[in-house]
Design an enzyme around this catalytic site. Structure first.
Site, PDB file in Angstrom:
ATOM      1  N   HIS A  94       0.455  -1.329   0.677  1.00 36.72           N
ATOM      2  CA  HIS A  94       0.212  -0.665  -0.104  1.00 36.72           C
ATOM      3  C   HIS A  94       0.993   1.180  -0.323  1.00 36.72           C
ATOM      4  O   HIS A  94       0.897   2.588  -1.167  1.00 36.72           O
ATOM      5  CB  HIS A  94      -0.804  -0.227   1.381  1.00 36.72           C
TER       6      HIS A  94
ATOM      7  N   HIS B 182     -11.080   0.181  -7.460  1.00 41.99           N
ATOM      8  CA  HIS B 182     -11.700   1.300  -6.087  1.00 41.99           C
ATOM      9  C   HIS B 182      -9.438   1.811  -6.811  1.00 41.99           C
ATOM     10  O   HIS B 182      -9.700   3.173  -6.583  1.00 41.99           O
ATOM     11  CB  HIS B 182     -11.285   0.989  -5.015  1.00 41.99           C
ATOM     12  N   PHE B 183      -9.012   0.877  -6.699  1.00 37.24           N
ATOM     13  CA  PHE B 183      -7.135   1.196  -7.594  1.00 37.24           C
ATOM     14  C   PHE B 183      -6.853   1.836  -8.647  1.00 37.24           C
ATOM     15  O   PHE B 183      -6.322   2.625  -8.620  1.00 37.24           O
ATOM     16  CB  PHE B 183      -6.352   0.030  -7.019  1.00 37.24           C
ATOM     17  N   HIS B 184      -7.799   1.293  -9.661  1.00 40.22           N
ATOM     18  CA  HIS B 184      -7.582   2.041 -11.209  1.00 40.22           C
ATOM     19  C   HIS B 184      -7.699   4.046 -10.815  1.00 40.22           C
ATOM     20  O   HIS B 184      -7.273   4.698 -11.716  1.00 40.22           O
ATOM     21  CB  HIS B 184      -8.560   1.248 -11.732  1.00 40.22           C
TER      22      HIS B 184
ATOM     23  N   ARG C 163     -12.193 -10.372  -9.063  1.00 43.87           N
ATOM     24  CA  ARG C 163     -11.204 -10.176  -9.867  1.00 43.87           C
ATOM     25  C   ARG C 163     -10.122 -11.267  -9.984  1.00 43.87           C
ATOM     26  O   ARG C 163      -9.950 -12.451  -9.397  1.00 43.87           O
ATOM     27  CB  ARG C 163     -10.279  -8.485  -9.478  1.00 43.87           C
ATOM     28  N   ARG C 164      -9.317 -10.892 -11.405  1.00 50.77           N
ATOM     29  CA  ARG C 164      -8.394 -11.365 -11.497  1.00 50.77           C
ATOM     30  C   ARG C 164      -8.994 -13.237 -12.111  1.00 50.77           C
ATOM     31  O   ARG C 164      -8.214 -14.057 -12.053  1.00 50.77           O
ATOM     32  CB  ARG C 164      -7.181 -12.133 -10.346  1.00 50.77           C
TER      33      ARG C 164
ATOM     34  N   TYR D 257       1.780   5.548  -2.434  1.00 50.31           N
ATOM     35  CA  TYR D 257       2.000   7.229  -1.653  1.00 50.31           C
ATOM     36  C   TYR D 257       2.783   7.583  -2.606  1.00 50.31           C
ATOM     37  O   TYR D 257       2.954   8.718  -2.891  1.00 50.31           O
ATOM     38  CB  TYR D 257       2.089   6.939  -0.035  1.00 50.31           C
TER      39      TYR D 257
END
Length: 534
Positions: free
Chosen positions: A208, A359-361, A422-423, A212
């Site tokens: 994670h 979310h992460f896209h 996913r995946r 950042y």
């Protein structure tokens, strides 16, 4: 700097095409390809390029530019910089060769006990070591400047740049330890078993906080490029320093929230990481406030009146203005999804579903990458000595990326709530339980097409800039704060205290689960070779 950017953008576009191909073969628009390994091979290449290569090269190239443009000094250690660049390139080739051959389809998260070809892991390590050279050079150049300017406030761009470098050095250590001490001995044939749970804990060290590191160039652009580009001043230099300090301190001890469903980590540690995950939202909220206030200054200087009149007065024709507005909107949606993910109870509903992919896209490919575009547009004339004349194409490119990202990710959130994992390489949409999800996959595929067109336009803008006529440019400058400060408190002008807190919090939050798992022999499981026979 140009070399770093161009390799980054080439890797980005190749990965973009791979991502769109994955959506196409998962959709009902064509028959199943019949070989799931091809899908996971593509996902591994896509994730590795987007997660390791693209943002690392952008951060490095932007970092070198910041040294020369903000410190007003030539880069110290240029030969070392080239060495780090070529070491990173070597790592990319070494890692991607076994992925292309189908013997390392382990995704960029490695997924032990799956074990790929050792060359893949060695290549990833070379990429990281090449980036560590950049980290060292950022520290050395700051030290040289401080020695020549005793007691003077470090320019905010360089302060933020070095904070990002230190964060990367510390967070990348987790994945490096996992590869060197847990995965490579198995990949090289020295062991036949691996402690997959311990490996996942070490990767969460990186998993994670790497986000950042990705966002540092975007946030540097928020604070140091946006206000100047739209004719404003930065609302608060101090607020910017606080935001980057808080990222440095709170980005690390939060990765176990990715392991909420993993049994090898106790609930107490998971709760601790959930709390710190909430804390890391504070620097983002500070940034939203500070940059919105800076943008309001621009609107009021342009004649905007009343509570909202300044919004209409903003220079919406300016690509930087569009980029920051789009980035904030995507960051808002992505951050809202992140609050769901950090909740121990709510994570049960969306864990390992397409919700996570959406979310992460939104965070990386949306809020962060769109600022990579903007900072490139801003820097390119000063790197090439040539004007970027395609303002209309820039705006079209940014609009396409913004709309494409919304069309891509919103359906993922919908089917994630419906339970789509996913995946997964294949879905049988003839099954009545899955049939309602077919239209959402097609919509995401259309969003992906918009992103591919946008990525192509981005490259065309930069290429056209290279072919335009040379011009004389004024000296490059970063945004100036409303209240300039010649001297600052030591805590806002150095890193010793904050690095100690970063290391200390990491040791507290990771020390117990690692110490608990290290002596346990019975937790190791047989390795599963990829591309070969168990």
């Amino acid at each position: 700097m140009l070399a770093h950017f161009w390799i980054a953008f080439i890797a980005f576009f190749v990965a973009l095409l791979l991502g769109e191909w994955q959506m196409y073969i998962r959709s009902p628009l064509r028959d199943w390809i019949g070989n799931p390994e091809l899908y996971y091979r593509s996902v591994t290449a896509h994730g590795s390029a987007m997660g390791y290569v693209f943002p690392t090269l952008v951060a490095m190239g932007f970092g070198y530019a910041i040294v020369e443009l903000s410190l007003k000094q030539p880069l110290v250690g240029k030969r070392w910089a080239w060495g780090g660049f070529f070491l990173l390139l070597l790592g990319v080739v070494v890692a991607m060769a076994p992925v292309s051959a189908g013997v390392s389809s382990v995704l960029y998260t490695f997924y032990p006990p799956l074990i790929g070809h050792p060359a893949y892991y060695i290549g990833v390590v070379l990429v990281v070591v090449g980036s560590w050279i950049w980290v060292a050079l950022m520290s050395v150049n700051l030290r040289v400047w401080k020695k020549a300017n005793p007691g003077v406030a470090v320019p905010l761009p360089m302060f933020a740049n070095v904070a990002g470098a230190y964060l990367w050095a510390w967070t990348s250590l987790g994945a490096a330890i996992e590869i060197l001490f847990l995965i490579l001995p198995v990949a090289l044939g020295f062991k036949t078993t691996i402690d997959a749970g311990l490996a996942r804990v070490f990767f969460s060290w990186t998993l994670h906080a790497i986000v950042y590191f990705w966002l540092m160039p975007a946030y540097i652009a928020f604070y140091t490029l946006v206000p100047r580009a739209i004719g404003a001043r930065l609302y608060s230099d101090t607020m910017g320093r606080l935001a980057f300090i808080l990222f440095l301190v709170f980005s690390m001890p939060i990765g176990v929230h990715h392991l909420f469903q993993d049994p090898q980590v106790g609930s107490g540690v998971k709760f601790l990481h959930a709390v710190f995950t909430g804390m890391v939202s504070v620097p983002t909220l500070l940034t939203i406030f500070t940059i919105t206030a800076s943008v309001e200054i621009a609107g009021r200087l342009r004649g905007g009146k009343g509570a909202f009149g300044w919004i209409r007065a903003l220079p919406w024709h300016n690509p930087m203005m569009l980029a920051v507005a789009f980035s904030f909107i995507l960051l808002g949606f992505g951050g809202a999804g992140g609050i769901i993910n950090m909740s121990y109870q709510l994570d049960f509903a969306v864990h390992n579903t397409q919700w996570i992919t959406g979310h992460f896209h939104l965070i990386f490919a949306g809020a962060i990458v769109i600022m990579y575009f903007a900072l490139s547009y801003d820097l390119w004339p000063h790197l090439t000595g040539k004007q970027l004349e395609s303002s209309g194409m820039m705006k079209a490119q940014l609009w396409l990326w913004f709309v494409g990202m919304i069309v891509l990710t919103f359906p993922w959130h919908v089917v994630g709530v419906m339970g789509m994992p996913r995946r997964m390489a294949y879905f049988d949409y003839s099954n009545p339980e899955l049939a309602p999800q077919a239209i959402t996959v097609i919509i995401s595929f259309i969003g992906g097409l918009l992103l591919v067109v946008s990525g192509l336009l981005f490259l065309l803008v930069l290429l056209r800039g290279h072919m335009s006529e040379a011009i004389r440019l004024p000296e490059f400058r970063f945004s100036q704060p409303v209240h300039a400060t010649a001297r600052l408190p030591v805590a806002l002008n150095s890193f010793a205290l904050w690095l100690a807190l970063m290391v200390g919090l990491s040791v507290v939050n990771y020390g117990y689960p690692i110490a608990q798992l290290l002596p346990l022999k019975e937790t190791s499981v047989p390795a599963v070779p990829v591309g070969g026979h168990p």
